[in-house]
Design a protein around this motif. Structure first.
Motif, PDB file in Angstrom:
ATOM      1  N   THR A 166       0.843  -1.192   0.000  1.00 46.22           N
ATOM      2  CA  THR A 166       0.000   0.000   0.000  1.00 46.22           C
ATOM      3  C   THR A 166       0.878   1.241   0.000  1.00 46.22           C
ATOM      4  OG1 THR A 166      -1.701  -1.154   1.263  1.00 46.22           O
ATOM      5  CG2 THR A 166      -1.814   1.247   1.255  1.00 46.22           C
ATOM      6  N   ARG A 167       0.583   2.157  -0.889  1.00 44.14           N
ATOM      7  CA  ARG A 167       1.377   3.375  -1.014  1.00 44.14           C
ATOM      8  C   ARG A 167       0.887   4.415  -0.011  1.00 44.14           C
ATOM      9  NH1 ARG A 167       3.626   3.907  -6.413  1.00 44.14           N
ATOM     10  NH2 ARG A 167       4.924   2.426  -5.295  1.00 44.14           N
ATOM     11  N   ALA A 168       1.816   4.924   0.797  1.00 43.87           N
ATOM     12  CA  ALA A 168       1.491   5.972   1.763  1.00 43.87           C
ATOM     13  C   ALA A 168       1.686   7.357   1.154  1.00 43.87           C
ATOM     14  CB  ALA A 168       2.348   5.822   3.011  1.00 43.87           C
ATOM     15  N   CYS A 169       2.773   7.532   0.411  1.00 50.81           N
ATOM     16  CA  CYS A 169       3.006   8.823  -0.247  1.00 50.81           C
ATOM     17  C   CYS A 169       4.032   8.665  -1.356  1.00 50.81           C
ATOM     18  CB  CYS A 169       3.436   9.895   0.748  1.00 50.81           C
ATOM     19  SG  CYS A 169       5.114   9.787   1.330  1.00 50.81           S
ATOM     20  N   SER A 170       4.068   9.663  -2.219  1.00 51.16           N
ATOM     21  CA  SER A 170       5.027   9.730  -3.320  1.00 51.16           C
ATOM     22  C   SER A 170       5.589  11.138  -3.370  1.00 51.16           C
ATOM     23  CB  SER A 170       4.351   9.421  -4.661  1.00 51.16           C
ATOM     24  OG  SER A 170       3.862   8.114  -4.683  1.00 51.16           O
ATOM     25  N   THR A 171       6.829  11.238  -3.777  1.00 51.31           N
ATOM     26  CA  THR A 171       7.437  12.546  -3.957  1.00 51.31           C
ATOM     27  C   THR A 171       8.210  12.570  -5.272  1.00 51.31           C
ATOM     28  OG1 THR A 171       8.957  14.200  -3.044  1.00 51.31           O
ATOM     29  CG2 THR A 171       9.481  11.912  -2.590  1.00 51.31           C
ATOM     30  N   THR A 172       8.112  13.676  -5.962  1.00 48.54           N
ATOM     31  CA  THR A 172       8.929  13.908  -7.151  1.00 48.54           C
ATOM     32  C   THR A 172       9.822  15.101  -6.854  1.00 48.54           C
ATOM     33  OG1 THR A 172       7.253  12.987  -8.612  1.00 48.54           O
ATOM     34  CG2 THR A 172       8.898  14.429  -9.622  1.00 48.54           C
ATOM     35  N   ASN A 173      11.114  14.881  -7.007  1.00 49.28           N
ATOM     36  CA  ASN A 173      12.114  15.901  -6.690  1.00 49.28           C
ATOM     37  C   ASN A 173      12.947  16.219  -7.921  1.00 49.28           C
ATOM     38  OD1 ASN A 173      11.473  15.750  -3.849  1.00 49.28           O
ATOM     39  ND2 ASN A 173      12.657  13.868  -3.766  1.00 49.28           N
ATOM     40  N   THR A 174      13.429  17.439  -7.972  1.00 52.87           N
ATOM     41  CA  THR A 174      14.419  17.804  -8.985  1.00 52.87           C
ATOM     42  C   THR A 174      15.638  18.377  -8.283  1.00 52.87           C
ATOM     43  OG1 THR A 174      13.564  20.053  -9.331  1.00 52.87           O
ATOM     44  CG2 THR A 174      12.695  18.313 -10.767  1.00 52.87           C
ATOM     45  N   TRP A 175      16.775  18.047  -8.834  1.00 57.16           N
ATOM     46  CA  TRP A 175      18.037  18.641  -8.400  1.00 57.16           C
ATOM     47  C   TRP A 175      18.660  19.318  -9.603  1.00 57.16           C
ATOM     48  CZ3 TRP A 175      20.954  14.374  -5.220  1.00 57.16           C
ATOM     49  CH2 TRP A 175      20.297  14.185  -4.003  1.00 57.16           C
ATOM     50  N   ILE A 176      19.308  20.428  -9.325  1.00 53.52           N
ATOM     51  CA  ILE A 176      20.015  21.186 -10.354  1.00 53.52           C
ATOM     52  C   ILE A 176      21.503  20.865 -10.221  1.00 53.52           C
ATOM     53  CG2 ILE A 176      20.594  23.498 -11.193  1.00 53.52           C
ATOM     54  CD1 ILE A 176      17.829  24.328  -9.873  1.00 53.52           C
ATOM     55  N   LEU A 177      22.084  20.460 -11.326  1.00 55.88           N
ATOM     56  CA  LEU A 177      23.500  20.114 -11.367  1.00 55.88           C
ATOM     57  C   LEU A 177      24.210  21.156 -12.236  1.00 55.88           C
ATOM     58  CD1 LEU A 177      23.013  16.289 -12.060  1.00 55.88           C
ATOM     59  CD2 LEU A 177      23.050  17.469  -9.838  1.00 55.88           C
ATOM     60  N   PRO A 178      24.806  22.173 -11.612  1.00 57.12           N
ATOM     61  CA  PRO A 178      25.468  23.220 -12.405  1.00 57.12           C
ATOM     62  C   PRO A 178      26.719  22.680 -13.097  1.00 57.12           C
ATOM     63  CG  PRO A 178      25.782  23.612 -10.054  1.00 57.12           C
ATOM     64  CD  PRO A 178      24.898  22.412 -10.181  1.00 57.12           C
ATOM     65  N   ARG A 179      26.793  22.901 -14.390  1.00 49.26           N
ATOM     66  CA  ARG A 179      27.920  22.402 -15.189  1.00 49.26           C
ATOM     67  C   ARG A 179      28.937  23.491 -15.505  1.00 49.26           C
ATOM     68  NH1 ARG A 179      28.017  16.847 -15.141  1.00 49.26           N
ATOM     69  NH2 ARG A 179      25.949  16.038 -15.494  1.00 49.26           N
ATOM     70  N   GLY A 180      28.563  24.745 -15.341  1.00 48.21           N
ATOM     71  CA  GLY A 180      29.471  25.843 -15.655  1.00 48.21           C
ATOM     72  C   GLY A 180      29.359  26.210 -17.116  1.00 48.21           C
ATOM     73  N   HIS A 181      30.361  26.914 -17.579  1.00 50.23           N
ATOM     74  CA  HIS A 181      30.370  27.382 -18.955  1.00 50.23           C
ATOM     75  C   HIS A 181      31.220  26.428 -19.805  1.00 50.23           C
ATOM     76  CE1 HIS A 181      28.291  31.084 -17.927  1.00 50.23           C
ATOM     77  NE2 HIS A 181      28.995  31.035 -16.811  1.00 50.23           N
ATOM     78  N   ASP A 182      30.726  26.079 -20.958  1.00 48.61           N
ATOM     79  CA  ASP A 182      31.417  25.162 -21.862  1.00 48.61           C
ATOM     80  C   ASP A 182      32.462  25.949 -22.643  1.00 48.61           C
ATOM     81  OD1 ASP A 182      32.252  23.192 -23.556  1.00 48.61           O
ATOM     82  OD2 ASP A 182      30.251  22.683 -24.291  1.00 48.61           O
ATOM     83  N   ASP A 183      33.726  25.650 -22.399  1.00 50.67           N
ATOM     84  CA  ASP A 183      34.819  26.364 -23.061  1.00 50.67           C
ATOM     85  C   ASP A 183      34.937  26.019 -24.524  1.00 50.67           C
ATOM     86  OD1 ASP A 183      35.445  27.565 -20.664  1.00 50.67           O
ATOM     87  OD2 ASP A 183      36.967  26.079 -20.121  1.00 50.67           O
ATOM     88  N   ALA A 184      34.243  24.971 -24.950  1.00 51.95           N
ATOM     89  CA  ALA A 184      34.308  24.572 -26.355  1.00 51.95           C
ATOM     90  C   ALA A 184      33.507  25.516 -27.233  1.00 51.95           C
ATOM     91  CB  ALA A 184      33.792  23.135 -26.519  1.00 51.95           C
ATOM     92  N   HIS A 185      32.664  26.354 -26.618  1.00 50.84           N
ATOM     93  CA  HIS A 185      31.807  27.263 -27.420  1.00 50.84           C
ATOM     94  C   HIS A 185      32.156  28.706 -27.175  1.00 50.84           C
ATOM     95  CE1 HIS A 185      29.397  23.565 -27.351  1.00 50.84           C
ATOM     96  NE2 HIS A 185      29.161  23.923 -28.602  1.00 50.84           N
TER      97      HIS A 185
END
Length: 148
Positions: free
Chosen positions: A129-148
């Motif tokens: 039996t399901r009591a609760c559900s959660t959907t989460n997001t995390w932000i993963l900063p990658r910085g600036h791409d030096d190739a561009h």
């Protein structure tokens, strides 16, 4: 700095252990939040997040690694939403189940490139039996791409 390709993480299992909300932990959370006592037997709803994070199948560093991200680079919490199907109870054992839903890459003026990983976790009773559900997001900063 070269930004890695977007990893294919959709469907990675986050099935984990069990978590039991102890009376002591519930009292400590209520005190730290300045919240009034809960009705007898009920745990504070914030345990939706605590229990799922503590009991999910990958530690935070490994979840980040699955997304080709070093936890030392500072993942940030994005969003968290919960759906409750019944109150969370003190002393009840919950199984943590879930998976990564996916990851998307977006530009950010402040962060440069960032990946947003979304995952869903559930707290289930022993009988499924399901009591609760959660959907989460995390932000993963990658910085600036030096190739561009």
């Amino acid at each position: 700095m070269s930004i890695p390709s977007l990893p294919d993480v959709a469907g990675v299992s986050l099935n984990g252990t069990t978590y039991t909300i102890s009376p002591e932990d519930n009292r400590a959370i209520l005190a730290s939040l300045g919240a009034p006592p809960m009705p007898e037997g009920r745990a504070h709803p914030v345990f939706y997040y605590i229990a799922t994070q503590v009991g999910m199948g990958l530690p935070v560093a490994e979840l980040c690694a699955a997304c080709s991200f070093d936890v030392e680079d500072g993942p940030m919490m994005g969003t968290s939403s919960a759906s409750f199907f019944q109150p969370l109870l003190v002393g009840r054992e919950y199984r943590i189940r879930g998976a990564i839903n996916g990851i998307v890459r977006k530009p950010s003026r402040k962060l440069g490139i960032m990946d947003i990983v979304e995952y869903t976790l559930h707290l289930d009773l022993a009988d499924g039996t399901r009591a609760c559900s959660t959907t989460n997001t995390w932000i993963l900063p990658r910085g600036h791409d030096d190739a561009h």
